[in-house]
Structures are given as C-alpha cells and as structure tokens.
Scaffold this motif. Structure first.
Motif, PDB file in Angstrom:
ATOM      1  N   ARG A  92      88.639  32.872   1.299  1.00 39.75           N
ATOM      2  CA  ARG A  92      87.289  33.432   1.358  1.00 39.75           C
ATOM      3  C   ARG A  92      87.229  34.942   1.069  1.00 39.75           C
ATOM      4  NH1 ARG A  92      89.526  32.935   6.177  1.00 39.75           N
ATOM      5  NH2 ARG A  92      89.212  34.506   7.827  1.00 39.75           N
ATOM      6  N   TYR A 177      82.150  35.237  -0.102  1.00 40.58           N
ATOM      7  CA  TYR A 177      82.611  34.882   1.248  1.00 40.58           C
ATOM      8  C   TYR A 177      81.752  33.740   1.811  1.00 40.58           C
ATOM      9  CZ  TYR A 177      83.831  35.475   6.192  1.00 40.58           C
ATOM     10  OH  TYR A 177      84.259  35.264   7.486  1.00 40.58           O
ATOM     11  N   ASN A 180      82.389  30.397   0.023  1.00 40.49           N
ATOM     12  CA  ASN A 180      83.642  29.766   0.427  1.00 40.49           C
ATOM     13  C   ASN A 180      83.532  29.121   1.808  1.00 40.49           C
ATOM     14  OD1 ASN A 180      84.829  30.792  -1.956  1.00 40.49           O
ATOM     15  ND2 ASN A 180      86.790  30.985  -0.908  1.00 40.49           N
TER      16      ASN A 180
END
Length: 204
Positions: A92, A177, A180
C-alpha cells in the motif's frame, strides 16, 4: 446462425469479464504499476478458462462438481484470496513509479497468479457449466460462441489495464494507499463469503 452465435458469445464474454471480482481487482491493481504484467495476469486467467472449457468438451467436468474436489477448490481459493489480500495491503505504501521486475521468473509468477486465482474459484466452474447449458438450449454454434467470448475477454484484459495504467499519473500516493486497502478488503470479503458458503454447504 454463425453471426448470431458470435455476437451472443461476445456479449457473454463481456458479462463474464466486466463484473468486479478477485481477478479484476488483481488486474487493476497490477495495471497501476506495470501494464505488461497486468496483461500476463489476464492471460493466466484465460488459460484457466480454457482448461475448464476443455474439461467440459471432453465430458470430464462432472468430477469437479460437488464432493471433495469442489471442497478443495474452495479451500484453495480462500487461502489464495487471503494471500493476495495480504500482499496488496503490504504494497500500500509503495510508490507507483517503482517498477516490477521484468525477468522471466516475474512474468511466470504473475501468469500463475492469474491462472491459479481463476482455477480455484468455484464461480468459474459454475460459469462455464451454465455457458454450456445456455449454448445447448439456444442451439448456438459452439465454436463461434467461444470465439466471441474469448474475443471479449482478450479485449478486456488488454484494453482496460492499458487505460488504468495510462491514468496512473493522476493518482496520488494517498489515493493509491486507499485503493490498495480497499482492494485488499474486497479480496478478504470474497474469501469470507466463500467460507460462509462452505459452512452452509456442510450444514445441509
């Protein structure tokens, strides 16, 4: 009849490829960083489809319906979904500009991920069984139907990852981020739903 079969096959292929599922999540996530490997992942998934199709054509698909093999497929799918969810979550914070390896081993790895994820997914088996029944009931030309279907799938696994990859420069690290984490949660959700189905199946 041949043209009708080709068109129906293409529409069936679109219907199979477009819905959000584990393989599409993996494709989109991979396409954000590396287009060729996203396509290779899609080709791995297509190979699993081709294998199931071959089993149907040779009348061997019955051995995967119900019983211990079906149970093992579900177990394998759950384990692999959890593994992919962990790997995507682990990734991430990695920047989109960092590249995947381009060696043969890396390409083989992503191909096998697409192959295995589709192969152990019990919904793939159910889909191909329903396609076989649909083709027979509508008296479609089997070969033209399959050509149409695989044409749609090839277009999906090549064009959609391309557009996703081309738009990656618009995606900030914060959005990356979130994507993910969201992708890993979806994969976990698919795995948990399979666990629930297995529990229901054992209770019946």
């Amino acid at each position: 009849m041949m043209l009708e079969s080709l068109i129906e096959g293409f529409l069936l292929g679109v219907g199979a490829a477009v819905p959000l599922g584990p393989i599409n999540i993996l494709l989109m996530n991979r396409a954000l960083r590396n287009y060729p490997q996203a396509v290779i992942t899609g080709l791995g998934a297509m190979s699993a489809d081709a294998l199931y199709l071959s089993l149907i054509l040779f009348g061997m698909i019955q051995m995967l319906q119900g019983g211990i093999l079906s149970y093992l497929l579900s177990l394998g799918s759950i384990a692999f979904l959890f593994f992919l969810a962990y790997r995507i979550y682990q990734d991430r914070n990695r920047h989109l500009s960092s590249e995947f390896k381009e060696d043969r081993q890396a390409k083989r790895s992503v191909f096998l991920q697409g192959l295995f994820l589709t192969l152990v997914n019990p919904y793939t088996l159910a889909f191909w069984l329903s396609i076989g029944s649909y083709t027979t009931s509508k008296e479609l030309d089997p070969m033209m139907t399959l050509i149409g279907m695989f044409s749609a799938i090839v277009l999906w696994v090549t064009l959609i990852p391309y557009f996703v990859h081309r738009s990656k420069h618009r995606i900030s690290m914060r959005v990356r981020y979130i994507l993910n984490v969201f992708s890993s949660m979806l994969l976990l959700g698919f795995g948990i739903s399979l666990i629930v189905e297995m529990i229901d199946w054992r209770l019946l």
